[in-house]
Design an enzyme around this catalytic site. Structure first.
Site: not given
Ligand code: DX5
Ligand code: ZN
Length: 218
Positions: A6, A31, A33, A35, A64, A66, A135, A173
């Site tokens: 990540s 990965h 993330d 956000m 991913h 979010m 998660m 994750d």
């Protein structure tokens, strides 16, 4: 076993060389993330960052999301270089729209589920997904401790997957480290996402080996 490091835990002053290091160590997935400060109380990467690192890496960008309105941004992340788009089942947005955009562009599609959300909510998506992201923590921040109840959730999903003879990959994750990677793998994970357990250590190759050795699966 697939390891997806990540980027959130990497040194933000040198993403290109951080990525090179894990790529050189033989990892295929990265990965990322995303956000937005609304869906989760933190901010991270936008499409422009993906576009920049895309030029430096051939890894599979496991993205991913979010964010509050993933369908508004799916196309932009794909254009920027995402290979797989994973969206949270807890979003109030139109998940089918995200799915359709992914398929139209021949990209992978995944669903993520947070620790407090009932697994039965996944039912109607299980024949649409390439990845199911379970998660191990509440989404939003790296470096949190894995919630032990999640082991059971992974086992349940693994059983549902086996009974349906399904092909999607189970990814776990949050809070993954060398101390729990074996149990997570044996519970049924195909992918381990790890931020601090890889980028938080100086020797990344050793860190990856520890995760794999911990998982007892190569
Ligand atoms: C958290 C992210 C995770 C995070 C994992 O919302 O989805 O991918 O980076 O970090 P670690 O491995 O440090 O728990
Ligand atoms: Zn993540």
């Amino acid at each position: 076993m697939i390891i997806s490091p990540s980027l959130l835990a990497a040194d933000s002053g040198k993403y290109a060389s951080e990525i090179k290091e894990v790529e050189k160590a033989g990892l295929k997935y990265l990965h990322i993330d995303v956000m937005d400060g609304h869906f989760v109380p933190n901010l991270s990467f936008g499409p422009n960052i993906l576009k920049g690192i895309r030029k430096k890496s051939k890894m599979i960008f496991d993205t991913h999301l979010m964010i509050e309105k993933p369908s508004d941004f799916t196309e932009a992340f794909i254009k920027a270089g995402a290979d797989i788009i994973t969206v949270h089942i807890e979003t109030s947005d139109d998940i089918d729209m995200v799915y359709n955009i992914c398929r139209k562009n021949n990209k992978g599609f995944g669903i993520a589920i947070s620790p407090d959300t009932p697994l039965k909510n996944l039912n109607k998506y299980l024949n649409m997904i390439d990845i199911l992201l379970i998660m191990g923590i509440q989404p939003g921040f790296g470096g949190q401790k894995f919630i032990p109840e999640v082991f059971q959730r992974i086992k349940e999903i693994a059983k549902i997957k086996k009974d349906a003879n399904a092909k999607y990959l189970i990814s776990v994750d949050g809070g993954v480290n060398e101390g729990n990677s074996a149990e997570i793998a044996l519970s049924g994970a195909d992918i381990l996402v790890a931020g601090s357990a890889i980028f938080g250590r100086t020797d990344r190759e050793e860190a990856i080996k520890s995760l794999l050795y911990g998982s007892k699966i190569n």
